[in-house]
Design a protein around this motif. Structure first.
Motif, PDB file in Angstrom:
ATOM      1  N   UNK A 345       0.671  -1.281  -0.064  1.00 28.84           N
ATOM      2  CA  UNK A 345      -0.025  -0.058   0.010  1.00 28.84           C
ATOM      3  C   UNK A 345       0.886   1.400   0.017  1.00 28.84           C
ATOM      4  N   UNK A 346       2.218   1.235  -0.629  1.00 32.63           N
ATOM      5  CA  UNK A 346       2.750   2.491  -0.696  1.00 32.63           C
ATOM      6  C   UNK A 346       2.600   3.337  -1.817  1.00 32.63           C
ATOM      7  N   UNK A 347       1.842   2.622  -3.045  1.00 33.50           N
ATOM      8  CA  UNK A 347       1.708   3.258  -4.060  1.00 33.50           C
ATOM      9  C   UNK A 347       0.302   2.751  -4.481  1.00 33.50           C
ATOM     10  N   UNK A 348      -0.488   3.269  -5.472  1.00 35.21           N
ATOM     11  CA  UNK A 348      -1.385   2.986  -5.844  1.00 35.21           C
ATOM     12  C   UNK A 348      -1.371   2.155  -7.352  1.00 35.21           C
ATOM     13  N   UNK A 349      -2.353   1.293  -7.503  1.00 33.19           N
ATOM     14  CA  UNK A 349      -2.451   0.554  -8.915  1.00 33.19           C
ATOM     15  C   UNK A 349      -1.869   1.127 -10.205  1.00 33.19           C
ATOM     16  N   UNK A 350      -2.501   2.379  -9.874  1.00 35.89           N
ATOM     17  CA  UNK A 350      -2.227   3.528 -11.229  1.00 35.89           C
ATOM     18  C   UNK A 350      -0.792   3.814 -11.079  1.00 35.89           C
ATOM     19  N   UNK A 351      -0.117   3.935 -10.183  1.00 41.36           N
ATOM     20  CA  UNK A 351       1.142   4.208 -10.123  1.00 41.36           C
ATOM     21  C   UNK A 351       2.026   3.044 -10.505  1.00 41.36           C
ATOM     22  N   UNK A 352       1.820   1.862 -10.036  1.00 42.53           N
ATOM     23  CA  UNK A 352       2.463   0.665 -10.207  1.00 42.53           C
ATOM     24  C   UNK A 352       2.398  -0.005 -11.317  1.00 42.53           C
ATOM     25  N   UNK A 353       1.123  -0.099 -12.040  1.00 43.52           N
ATOM     26  CA  UNK A 353       1.005  -0.743 -13.293  1.00 43.52           C
ATOM     27  C   UNK A 353       1.263   0.241 -14.461  1.00 43.52           C
ATOM     28  N   UNK A 354       1.982  -0.493 -15.618  1.00 42.31           N
ATOM     29  CA  UNK A 354       2.333   0.298 -16.514  1.00 42.31           C
ATOM     30  C   UNK A 354       1.806  -0.148 -17.919  1.00 42.31           C
ATOM     31  N   UNK A 355       1.322   0.551 -18.779  1.00 34.67           N
ATOM     32  CA  UNK A 355       0.818   0.321 -20.036  1.00 34.67           C
ATOM     33  C   UNK A 355       1.971  -0.041 -21.083  1.00 34.67           C
ATOM     34  N   UNK A 356       1.762  -0.911 -21.879  1.00 29.80           N
ATOM     35  CA  UNK A 356       2.911  -1.381 -22.648  1.00 29.80           C
ATOM     36  C   UNK A 356       2.267  -1.669 -23.955  1.00 29.80           C
ATOM     37  N   UNK A 357       2.828  -1.201 -25.084  1.00 30.43           N
ATOM     38  CA  UNK A 357       2.712  -1.478 -26.344  1.00 30.43           C
ATOM     39  C   UNK A 357       1.267  -0.966 -26.745  1.00 30.43           C
ATOM     40  N   UNK A 358       0.371  -1.899 -26.355  1.00 39.04           N
ATOM     41  CA  UNK A 358      -1.106  -1.535 -26.701  1.00 39.04           C
ATOM     42  C   UNK A 358      -1.844  -1.012 -25.256  1.00 39.04           C
ATOM     43  N   UNK A 359      -3.193  -0.331 -25.520  1.00 33.32           N
ATOM     44  CA  UNK A 359      -4.018  -0.142 -24.159  1.00 33.32           C
ATOM     45  C   UNK A 359      -4.325  -1.144 -23.566  1.00 33.32           C
ATOM     46  N   UNK A 360      -4.328  -2.359 -24.088  1.00 35.35           N
ATOM     47  CA  UNK A 360      -4.973  -3.411 -23.447  1.00 35.35           C
ATOM     48  C   UNK A 360      -3.935  -4.383 -22.646  1.00 35.35           C
ATOM     49  N   UNK A 361      -2.619  -4.016 -22.930  1.00 35.22           N
ATOM     50  CA  UNK A 361      -1.398  -4.790 -22.306  1.00 35.22           C
ATOM     51  C   UNK A 361      -0.876  -3.863 -20.950  1.00 35.22           C
ATOM     52  N   UNK A 362      -1.051  -4.645 -19.787  1.00 38.06           N
ATOM     53  CA  UNK A 362      -0.596  -3.777 -18.868  1.00 38.06           C
ATOM     54  C   UNK A 362       0.548  -4.644 -18.045  1.00 38.06           C
ATOM     55  N   UNK A 363       1.328  -4.058 -17.515  1.00 40.34           N
ATOM     56  CA  UNK A 363       2.797  -4.769 -17.015  1.00 40.34           C
ATOM     57  C   UNK A 363       2.774  -4.227 -15.446  1.00 40.34           C
ATOM     58  N   UNK A 364       3.003  -4.966 -14.307  1.00 42.05           N
ATOM     59  CA  UNK A 364       3.346  -4.685 -13.057  1.00 42.05           C
ATOM     60  C   UNK A 364       4.719  -5.390 -12.785  1.00 42.05           C
ATOM     61  N   UNK A 365       5.708  -4.685 -12.662  1.00 42.03           N
ATOM     62  CA  UNK A 365       7.008  -4.844 -12.370  1.00 42.03           C
ATOM     63  C   UNK A 365       7.149  -5.203 -10.925  1.00 42.03           C
ATOM     64  N   UNK A 366       8.166  -6.004 -10.643  1.00 40.34           N
ATOM     65  CA  UNK A 366       8.401  -6.492  -9.229  1.00 40.34           C
ATOM     66  C   UNK A 366       8.389  -5.612  -8.167  1.00 40.34           C
ATOM     67  N   UNK A 367       9.210  -4.443  -8.582  1.00 44.92           N
ATOM     68  CA  UNK A 367       9.660  -3.393  -7.601  1.00 44.92           C
ATOM     69  C   UNK A 367      10.725  -3.868  -6.770  1.00 44.92           C
ATOM     70  N   UNK A 368      10.978  -2.954  -5.904  1.00 45.48           N
ATOM     71  CA  UNK A 368      12.282  -3.263  -4.957  1.00 45.48           C
ATOM     72  C   UNK A 368      12.047  -4.349  -3.898  1.00 45.48           C
ATOM     73  N   UNK A 369      12.734  -5.166  -3.573  1.00 49.06           N
ATOM     74  CA  UNK A 369      12.524  -6.196  -2.399  1.00 49.06           C
ATOM     75  C   UNK A 369      12.690  -5.215  -1.081  1.00 49.06           C
ATOM     76  N   UNK A 370      11.888  -5.422  -0.344  1.00 49.19           N
ATOM     77  CA  UNK A 370      11.505  -4.635   0.942  1.00 49.19           C
ATOM     78  C   UNK A 370      11.491  -5.560   2.169  1.00 49.19           C
TER      79      UNK A 370
END
Length: 492
Positions: A345-370
């Motif tokens: 809960x340090x960021x919202x889904x809007x900030x964590x999930x990125x759009x890639x190539x097409x509007x229907x393709x979303x990517x959620x990277x791993x982020x930093x291990x905490x």
């Protein structure tokens, strides 16, 4: 299970195991067969042909009564037969003595010694007979017959010769040897037997080839074929990715080379996955893992997600391998913020999930291990996230750590998502894959399918219906699938 235990798994070695071993190592089996046949041929055709001539003698009893002209009684005949039986057993050895062979050398003028001649002469007494067979091997068929006849004659003389005692009394031998079959020059050599040697060489070569192939298969610790994994895990092979540099880079082949053979491999895998997914809750969430590292699971996850997106499906690709994040590198995107931040809960889904190539393709990277990855990925927040995204997307692809590193994939799959297991040909360790199979079986997790990586690239056939080309170059020129020249169409 150690290396010795790998020799037998389950019910031991079967005919199918041998067949698979030979099929995998057919070149080794053929080379072994060829080596054996060459050795047999070299041995057979370099030997000097030997001819065998055989003469035969008959042993009879010469009674004292017969010698004096009187008739012999039954008791004397029986005693004589017993005597011959006892004496005739010594004749095969007597034949090789100097008293028999030296006269043969002198009579025929042979340039040899008694010891050398004895090596080429054999004598035998067929069971239940009073016969003595004398055989001689020699490169010259005529000389073989001459020696056999001479040996038979000198043996006859030696056995039937009259002996005088110290008092001068004449002692006549009770055994009479008669030559009943002369030796004749043989028309064909007795050795080497070409047909028999070649047949034996072929049989030995086939058996030895199978044994060598099976031993090589046992000593091979890595997965080489689909059968190496399907015998461990009962799941269909849904697709195979070839070993090609097209998969290396920061862009999936669906984007960089949409008309390539590699792109078609991914599309085939996508289609097969769509068909096997059950119609159950969370079945649109596909967890991708492998038994060990460096087997190409991230490459497959990225390309599979892209293929679903190409098909106009709404797709989310999640990098859950927080110990060693790779998705952001594979796509060339920023990966500092992602799954670990979203779950805590340090960021919202809007900030964590990125759009890639097409509007229907979303990517959620791993982020930093905490925090501890196992605690993080097994948390209620992670389970809630999976349930949420499964309802918001058509397909969710989760790239997880290899089973050797952690059982995160099993944790996800146990809650309902489907497991896709990746195996790298020439990379996956058989022992490690068996361990993974046993762990999944213990947890009652059945993978939805298997995906093979690093397969051999098949050469395109010019005579085939299609051939493939690259899709992009520096000038942005499109390279498309080409059809074989078709017959002229009928005019309308």
């Amino acid at each position: 299970m150690d290396e010795a235990e790998q020799v037998q798994d389950g019910n031991g070695v079967t005919i199918l195991d041998l067949f698979n071993a030979v099929r995998k190592h057919v070149i080794t089996a053929v080379v072994t067969l060829v080596i054996v046949m060459v050795a047999i041929c070299a041995y057979t055709f370099t030997r000097t042909p030997q001819y065998t001539a055989t003469s035969e003698l008959l042993a009879t009893y010469r009674s004292s009564a017969a010698a004096s002209g009187a008739s012999s009684n039954a008791g004397e005949l029986s005693s004589g037969a017993n005597y011959i039986n006892s004496q005739i057993q010594t004749y095969p050895q007597l034949v090789k003595t100097e008293s028999v062979l030296q006269p043969v050398i002198d009579d025929l003028g042979l340039d040899t010694t008694v010891k050398e001649l004895a090596a080429s002469v054999t004598a035998s007494n067929p069971d239940g007979t009073m016969l003595v067979d004398i055989s001689v091997n020699n490169p010259d068929p005529k000389q073989a017959s001459s020696i056999a006849n001479s040996v038979a004659e000198n043996l006859r003389k030696q056995v039937t010769s009259t002996i005088y005692s110290d008092e001068g009394d004449k002692i006549i031998s009770p055994v009479n040897l008669t030559v009943v079959q002369q030796a004749y020059a043989p028309a064909s050599p007795s050795s080497p037997n070409v047909k028999l040697n070649l047949a034996a060489g072929l049989a030995v070569g086939v058996i030895l080839g199978i044994v060598v192939a099976f031993i090589k298969d046992l000593l091979d610790t890595r997965v080489r074929r689909d059968s190496d994994v399907t015998t461990v895990i009962d799941a269909p092979v849904l697709g195979s990715l070839s070993r090609n540099e097209a998969y290396v880079g920061t862009s999936p082949v669906i984007i960089s080379r949409p008309a390539s053979r590699e792109a078609e491999e991914i599309r085939r895998l996508r289609t097969n996955v769509m068909f096997v997914l059950p119609d159950e809750p969370l079945s649109n969430v596909i967890v991708v893992t492998s038994a060990g590292p460096s087997e190409g699971k991230t490459t497959l996850s990225v390309n599979l997600a892209t293929a679903f997106a190409e098909n106009d499906s709404k797709v989310l690709l999640i990098d859950a391998d927080v110990r060693n994040p790779s998705v952001s590198k594979a796509l060339g995107i920023e990966g500092a913020v992602g799954l670990t931040h979203l779950i805590t809960n340090r960021v919202s889904s809007h900030d964590a999930i990125q759009r890639y190539w097409k509007p229907n393709f979303h990517v959620l990277p791993a982020g930093k291990q905490t925090m501890n990855p196992s605690i993080l990925l097994n948390s209620r927040a992670m389970k809630a996230l999976v349930e949420q995204v499964s309802g918001a997307y058509d397909y969710v692809i989760i790239d997880t750590a290899p089973m050797q590193v952690a059982n995160d994939a099993a944790v996800f799959a146990k809650e309902g998502p489907e497991l896709l297991l990746v195996a790298g040909l020439g990379v996956t360790e058989k022992k490690l894959f068996r361990q993974t199979g046993r762990e999944l079986s213990t947890l009652s997790i059945d993978p939805v399918g298997l995906a093979m990586n690093y397969g051999e690239t098949e050469k395109p056939q010019k005579g085939g219906y299609y051939y493939y080309g690259d899709e992009s170059d520096d000038n942005g020129r499109k390279r498309q699938i080409q059809h074989k020249k078709s017959e002229k169409m009928k005019k309308d």
